[in-house]
Every structure is written in C-alpha cells, then in structure tokens.
Design a protein around this motif. Structure first.
Motif, PDB file in Angstrom:
ATOM      1  N   HIS A  46      -3.967  65.114  12.770  1.00 17.52           N
ATOM      2  CA  HIS A  46      -4.038  66.010  13.928  1.00 17.52           C
ATOM      3  C   HIS A  46      -4.121  67.455  13.435  1.00 17.52           C
ATOM      4  CE1 HIS A  46       0.187  67.064  13.444  1.00 17.52           C
ATOM      5  NE2 HIS A  46       0.584  65.835  13.701  1.00 17.52           N
ATOM      6  N   GLY A  48      -2.238  69.905  13.722  1.00 20.14           N
ATOM      7  CA  GLY A  48      -1.013  70.408  13.110  1.00 20.14           C
ATOM      8  C   GLY A  48      -0.944  70.038  11.640  1.00 20.14           C
ATOM      9  N   ASN A  49      -1.360  68.794  11.304  1.00 16.06           N
ATOM     10  CA  ASN A  49      -1.454  68.402   9.899  1.00 16.06           C
ATOM     11  C   ASN A  49      -2.399  69.321   9.140  1.00 16.06           C
ATOM     12  OD1 ASN A  49      -1.614  64.981  11.020  1.00 16.06           O
ATOM     13  ND2 ASN A  49       0.209  66.051  10.321  1.00 16.06           N
ATOM     14  N   ARG A  51      -3.154  72.370   9.580  1.00 13.54           N
ATOM     15  CA  ARG A  51      -2.676  73.730   9.308  1.00 13.54           C
ATOM     16  C   ARG A  51      -2.136  73.835   7.882  1.00 13.54           C
ATOM     17  NH1 ARG A  51       2.293  77.413  11.913  1.00 13.54           N
ATOM     18  NH2 ARG A  51       1.433  79.383  11.131  1.00 13.54           N
ATOM     19  N   PHE A 374       5.427  74.799  11.788  1.00 13.58           N
ATOM     20  CA  PHE A 374       4.770  73.867  12.692  1.00 13.58           C
ATOM     21  C   PHE A 374       3.712  74.543  13.561  1.00 13.58           C
ATOM     22  CE2 PHE A 374       8.995  71.745  12.253  1.00 13.58           C
ATOM     23  CZ  PHE A 374       8.536  70.558  11.710  1.00 13.58           C
ATOM     24  N   LEU A 375       2.720  73.755  13.961  1.00 13.05           N
ATOM     25  CA  LEU A 375       1.851  74.094  15.078  1.00 13.05           C
ATOM     26  C   LEU A 375       2.468  73.428  16.305  1.00 13.05           C
ATOM     27  CD1 LEU A 375      -0.982  75.342  15.900  1.00 13.05           C
ATOM     28  CD2 LEU A 375      -1.804  72.991  15.811  1.00 13.05           C
ATOM     29  N   GLU A 377       2.493  72.352  20.278  1.00 13.18           N
ATOM     30  CA  GLU A 377       1.632  72.084  21.426  1.00 13.18           C
ATOM     31  C   GLU A 377       2.526  71.546  22.533  1.00 13.18           C
ATOM     32  OE1 GLU A 377      -0.972  71.071  24.242  1.00 13.18           O
ATOM     33  OE2 GLU A 377       0.084  69.410  23.299  1.00 13.18           O
ATOM     34  N   MET A 382       0.459  66.470  20.271  1.00 10.88           N
ATOM     35  CA  MET A 382       0.246  66.684  18.850  1.00 10.88           C
ATOM     36  C   MET A 382       0.596  65.440  18.042  1.00 10.88           C
ATOM     37  SD  MET A 382      -0.890  69.148  17.031  1.00 10.88           S
ATOM     38  CE  MET A 382      -0.534  70.600  18.002  1.00 10.88           C
ATOM     39  N   CYS A 409      -5.383  79.876  12.926  1.00  7.98           N
ATOM     40  CA  CYS A 409      -4.343  79.766  11.901  1.00  7.98           C
ATOM     41  C   CYS A 409      -4.151  81.080  11.162  1.00  7.98           C
ATOM     42  CB  CYS A 409      -4.697  78.660  10.905  1.00  7.98           C
ATOM     43  SG  CYS A 409      -4.611  76.984  11.590  1.00  7.98           S
ATOM     44  N   GLU A 417       5.930  79.824  13.488  1.00 10.66           N
ATOM     45  CA  GLU A 417       5.410  78.798  14.381  1.00 10.66           C
ATOM     46  C   GLU A 417       4.144  79.312  15.043  1.00 10.66           C
ATOM     47  OE1 GLU A 417       8.012  77.331  17.387  1.00 10.66           O
ATOM     48  OE2 GLU A 417       8.957  75.864  16.064  1.00 10.66           O
ATOM     49  N   GLU A 419       1.702  78.511  18.264  1.00 12.50           N
ATOM     50  CA  GLU A 419       1.565  77.725  19.487  1.00 12.50           C
ATOM     51  C   GLU A 419       0.091  77.523  19.808  1.00 12.50           C
ATOM     52  OE1 GLU A 419       3.042  77.515  24.151  1.00 12.50           O
ATOM     53  OE2 GLU A 419       3.976  78.906  22.744  1.00 12.50           O
TER      54      GLU A 419
END
Length: 606
Positions: A46, A48-49, A51, A374-375, A377, A382, A409, A417, A419
């Motif tokens: 995803h 977030g991974n 990033r 973290f990202l 959501e 996420m 990013c 963090e 968002e």
C-alpha cells in the motif's frame, strides 16, 4: 553525483538508537553502506509501505549528492514473516498461497514484480543489490549455529533467542519498548510476590515498593510518549494512594492494587508478544521455526533443529551482514519496525559480533538507525486487512500520476506523520504541474547544441548510463556548470537536505530558483537538475503529457480530445459560441472537464 562543486555542509541524520541528530561519519572513508527493510511479498504494497522506499531513496540520493560511493541493499522477504510481527500467527506467504490456490513461489514472484513496478513508477533508484530471503537460507542456518550455544534455547516449536543474553534489548524502541518490558516484568514480579507465603502486610509493602519504583519510571519517561495522558491518569491514581505509614493504607490499597493490575494487563496486551509455553522471557523470539509434526510446508529446509524455516528477524541480520559487513553505516525502515523487528535484529547482531552494549551504536550492527513515520489515512483503507486498500495503482486508476504521491511525501519531513487525502494528493499534483510547466518553458529558451563544446559538462566523468541502464539527463540535454549567481541557492538546498533530509525546505529553494529572472537559462536548468538529482522528480525527462493520466474506465483518446478542443478554440475565435458550448458539452459527456482560464494552461482534465 551532481556536476556542482562538492557541498561543504556536514550531513546530519537523526539516529533512532541514540535519539539524537548526529553528523554522518562513514565506517569506510568515502563510502556509504545502507540496508533498507524491504517488503514481504504476500500482497501488493500500500502507499504507506511505499513511503519508506521514497524516504530511503531520498537518503541514498543525498548520500550520492554529498559525494559518497553508495551501496544500497533492499531485501525481499519471501519466507518467514508471520501474520503478527511478534512471531505469532502463520506465515503470510503460506496463508496467501492457500487463499489464492497458488504455489508460494508463484505468490512471491507475482507480488515482487508488482512491488518493483511501484518502485519504478515512483522514480526510486534501483539499489546496488536486491537480496531475496530464500537465497540466503544456508547462511541463516550458519548464523544461527554460531550464536545458538550462548544465546539461544530450543523448544518444541523452534529455536528461540534469549534476549537477556545481550545488553540493552529494546533500547531502539525507546519509551514504548522500555515501558512495555518493565510492565511485563512488573506483572510477573507482582504475581511472584502474591504467592510467596509471607504475611499480608509484608506482601503489601513489597508490592507498594515495586509499583512506586515503576511510577517513578513513568514520571521520568511519560513526556516522551504519545500515551502520556493515560500514564498521567495512572500516576495520579497512585499518588492518591495512602503510603504504608498512613492509617488508611489497608482500606485503600486493595482497590488501588486492582486498578494497578488492570492497567498493567492492558499494557501487556498491547505489546504484541506471543505467548509461547517454555519461553524464558516474553520478549524472546524464534530464529528458526520448526515444521509441526505431521505437517509439510511449501517452504522448509533441513537444519540442526529439524525441518523448518528461518524467523523473520534472522533474515535481515544475515542479509545485511553478508552483503555490507558489520558494522555498516545506516539501517532504514518504517517506524513500525522500531519496537520489535529492529530490536530483535540488533540483539542477533550483538550476539553474532560478540559485541557489548548499545552505548556504542556500532555494536547494533549499524551505526545509524533511521525510521520514517506513518502515512495516515482516516478512512481505514490503508491496512491490507481491509480488503480494498490504497495502493499506487488505485491512484493511477483515478488519474493521479505516481510522482504526485512522491511530491506529497517530499512535502512532509520523513519523521513526521503524513496524512493522506485526495485533496492533498491533488494539491501535490498541481504543484508538480506548475514546476514542470516552468521547466518546459525554460527548456524552450535553450538553443539545441550544434556540436561538442556548446555546453561544457561539469565534473568531466559523468556516466554514460544511469543505475537502471537509461541515458542520464545530461546526455540527453547537455548543460553547463551553474554560475556564481546560483551558488547561494545550491548551498541553501544542500544545507536543507543535509539537515536530516529536510525536503520541504529543499522544495522551496527549488521553486525559488525556478522563479529567478534574467539569468542564463542553461545554467538555471543545470542548477535545477542538480537539485532534482536529490528530489527525484525527473523533471529533465518528464513530459507534460505524462502527468495527464486517463482514469480507469475512460475510453476517450487524447488525440480526439485535443482535436475537439482545437475545433472549440476556432469556434470561440469566430464568436460561434453556440458551437463552442456544444463541443464543451460533447467533451463533458465523455468525462472531459474543459478548464477555461486555468492559470496552469492545462486546458482540460479527465
């Protein structure tokens, strides 16, 4: 490496192990050796991974920009990662293979390829080496054999690492890990005290002293924790309890002790540690997992401890040490690795290297440990467990170029963090478009080279191909060395990325150079190219048409849209507004929004 003179500002990076900003001092002069925890290829990554890999790419590009010879390694975990990071559950690869009715090898190949496609789409440079976990199993067994006698013990389920055999286990995790370990130990001690047969008042006195010491730890550390309000409530509760020399002590203590146990059990449950019968310490972890009797896994190997598979933590210790050697310079990963996976890696590295405590960071196996945040959501999409989750392909299907996510990013510091929202992604795409339009206009002002010598190359030794085999931008668009007018900007840019990879500031400097007037266009483009070598947005080769992606399900061809727009423009010039409106309606029916008066000059979008 850029064509500008070597930057002078020292590179400072935040070391998660020491909780300090430190000047980078390479283990080997002139080199930078970096290991990044890669994906477990049981599903699509995803965003977030991803990033984590944008962050690692910026780190690698910055090290190259600073003149270091970079060796970057990213692993692919295709075995051994359980459904719970703390050694609980079943192998993620085995579970997905069963769900999709495919071989585990097919699962690994499919999702590895999907990950690599995302890496390319985000313009992340290829590492020097991809290490595949299953290709290093013999070395993993040798590593485990070397540390087994002094640091491990065998149970029916596998070979376990005894964390009490190394110093400072859990230090990397900081406040949360330290508190979790102390809480679990306190629960155990309170249980021991309650059953030791001494008189009631002595038991209460010993319990009181144990909890008092624990509360002192909370007071010292709570301000570093995101859960400080919860800890403060507990501290206030304890402080209101009468001391043993108070007549109300016996009346209040039972009630307070019940709250103490409730708080500690709650904290223990949050610690994500598997309960395994026979473990010496709750933090101990498997470095080799035996295949249960009567079962056969798709991936299993013979070992001195029986047929089975390596533990997830063991894999990264072995692959990083094999390729980079201990100690290497920098280990990166997401902040979710900071509490279990990376502390376990460090413990194994200490054991393998016969190293002491972590007051000397190199004893951890790497001098610097870096983690991106973290990202976030808010809709909860996420997580992969949610079924339909946010992956890069979904962004593309909605018409957003992957580099818009890279821009998103870069707009936040990697330790903050971030968002995610569709509005935020749209704003990042707009910023990317503005920059690209300005660069296209700049390119149009530079006359094409008529022969060698028109634009002498800086550095003299530019490679003929890039890391992934493509011609470098300088080969496709020859540029001179930026003149002195650009030096202050390049120095500020270099200072920003040298300040713990401060990409938000670096982006503003990039835009300041874009806005400069009355300067040599080729030198200006050269300065921007030097900066983009770190930012990785690919401006020298990116074309405007590439940023206009067709959302999934839209059939209209770009050439058809452009032809209709040209006809509409002619109708407006002839003041045939009825035809102009009709053509606009025709485009709208096909999902095309005409953007009259768009300051970007983009004219339309899908």
């Amino acid at each position: 490496m850029s064509d500008v003179p070597a930057p002078a500002a020292p590179l400072k990076l935040f070391n998660s192990l020491t909780r300090q900003l430190e000047e980078f001092q390479p283990v080997h002069t002139g080199e930078a050796r970096v290991y990044s925890c890669g994906p477990t290829v049981y599903n699509y990554p995803h965003i977030g991974n991803m990033r984590a890999y944008v962050f690692a790419d910026i780190l690698g590009r910055t090290l190259s920009f600073k003149g270091y010879k970079l060796t970057h390694v990213i692993n692919i975990t295709d075995v051994g990662h359980l459904t719970d990071d703390a050694d609980a559950g079943e192998d993620k690869m085995e579970k997905m293979a069963r769900t999709e009715a495919k071989s585990i090898w097919d699962i690994a190949q499919h999702y590895t390829q999907a990950y690599w496609e995302d890496i390319k789409a985000l313009n992340i440079r290829q590492p020097a080496r991809w290490t595949i976990a299953t290709e290093y199993v013999p070395q993993m067994i040798q590593f485990a054999e070397r540390i087994a006698d002094k640091h491990c013990y065998e149970l029916d389920s596998g070979l376990y690492f005894d964390v009490s055999t190394v110093e400072n286990y859990g230090r990397l995790g900081g406040i949360k890990s330290e508190l979790a370990i102390e809480m679990r130990q306190l629960v155990r001690r309170l249980g021991d005290i309650s059953h030791d047969g001494t008189d009631a008042f002595s038991i209460k006195m010993r319990i009181y002293e144990e909890v008092e010491n624990f509360v002192e730890l909370l007071v010292r550390l709570k301000n570093e924790s995101a859960a400080k309000d919860k800890y403060q409530d507990f501290i206030d509760l304890w402080k209101s309890t009468p001391s043993p020399d108070n007549n109300e002590f016996n009346d209040k203590f039972s009630e307070t002790l019940a709250e103490v146990k409730k708080f500690l059990e709650s904290a223990k449950a949050e610690a994500r540690i598997e309960e395994v019968k026979g473990k010496r310490n709750e933090e101990d972890f498997a470095i080799w997992r035996k295949t249960p009797p009567g079962e056969k896994r798709q991936m299993e190997w013979d070992s001195p401890w029986g047929k089975g598979a390596p533990g997830w933590h063991l894999e990264c210790s072995v692959m990083s040490g094999e390729v980079l050697g201990f100690p290497f310079d920098i280990h990166t990963g997401g902040i979710d690795h900071r509490e279990i996976h990376h502390p376990s890696e460090i413990a194994q590295n200490q054991a393998f290297c016969c190293a002491g405590g972590l007051d000397l960071p190199a004893n951890s196996g790497a001098r610097v440990w870096m983690h991106n945040n973290f990202l976030v959501e808010r809709s909860g999409k996420m997580s992969k467990s949610s079924g339909e989750f946010l992956r890069l392909q979904l962004l593309i299907d909605k018409g957003y170029h992957p580099l818009a996510y890279r821009m998103m990013c870069l707009q936040a510091h990697y330790r903050s963090e971030l968002e995610f929202s569709w509005d935020g992604l749209g704003a990042a795409l707009t910023r990317l478009k503005r920059m690209l339009m300005a660069i296209e206009q700049l390119k149009a002002r530079i006359p094409p080279p008529t022969g060698e010598g028109d634009h002498p190359q800086g550095g003299g030794g530019a490679p003929s191909v890039t890391h992934d085999g493509a011609p470098p931008p300088s080969a496709m668009f020859p540029l001179p060395v930026p003149g002195r007018k650009f030096t202050p900007f390049l120095e500020r840019f270099e200072s920003a990325v040298s300040d713990d990879l401060n990409t938000p500031v670096a982006l503003t400097v990039f835009e300041e150079v874009l806005a400069l007037k009355k300067v040599d266009p080729a030198e200006k483009l050269a300065a921007l190219a030097a900066m983009d070598a770190v930012l990785g947005l690919g401006f020298l080769t990116l074309e405007r048409a590439e940023l206009r992606l067709r959302p999934k399900g839209v059939e209209t061809e770009t050439a058809e849209i452009e032809a209709t727009l040209a006809a509409r423009k002619a109708a407006r010039a002839d003041k045939d507004f009825a035809r102009s409106d009709a053509l606009r309606d025709e485009l709208s029916a096909k999902g095309v929004e005409v953007m009259d008066g768009d300051p970007l000059g983009w004219e339309w979008k899908l």
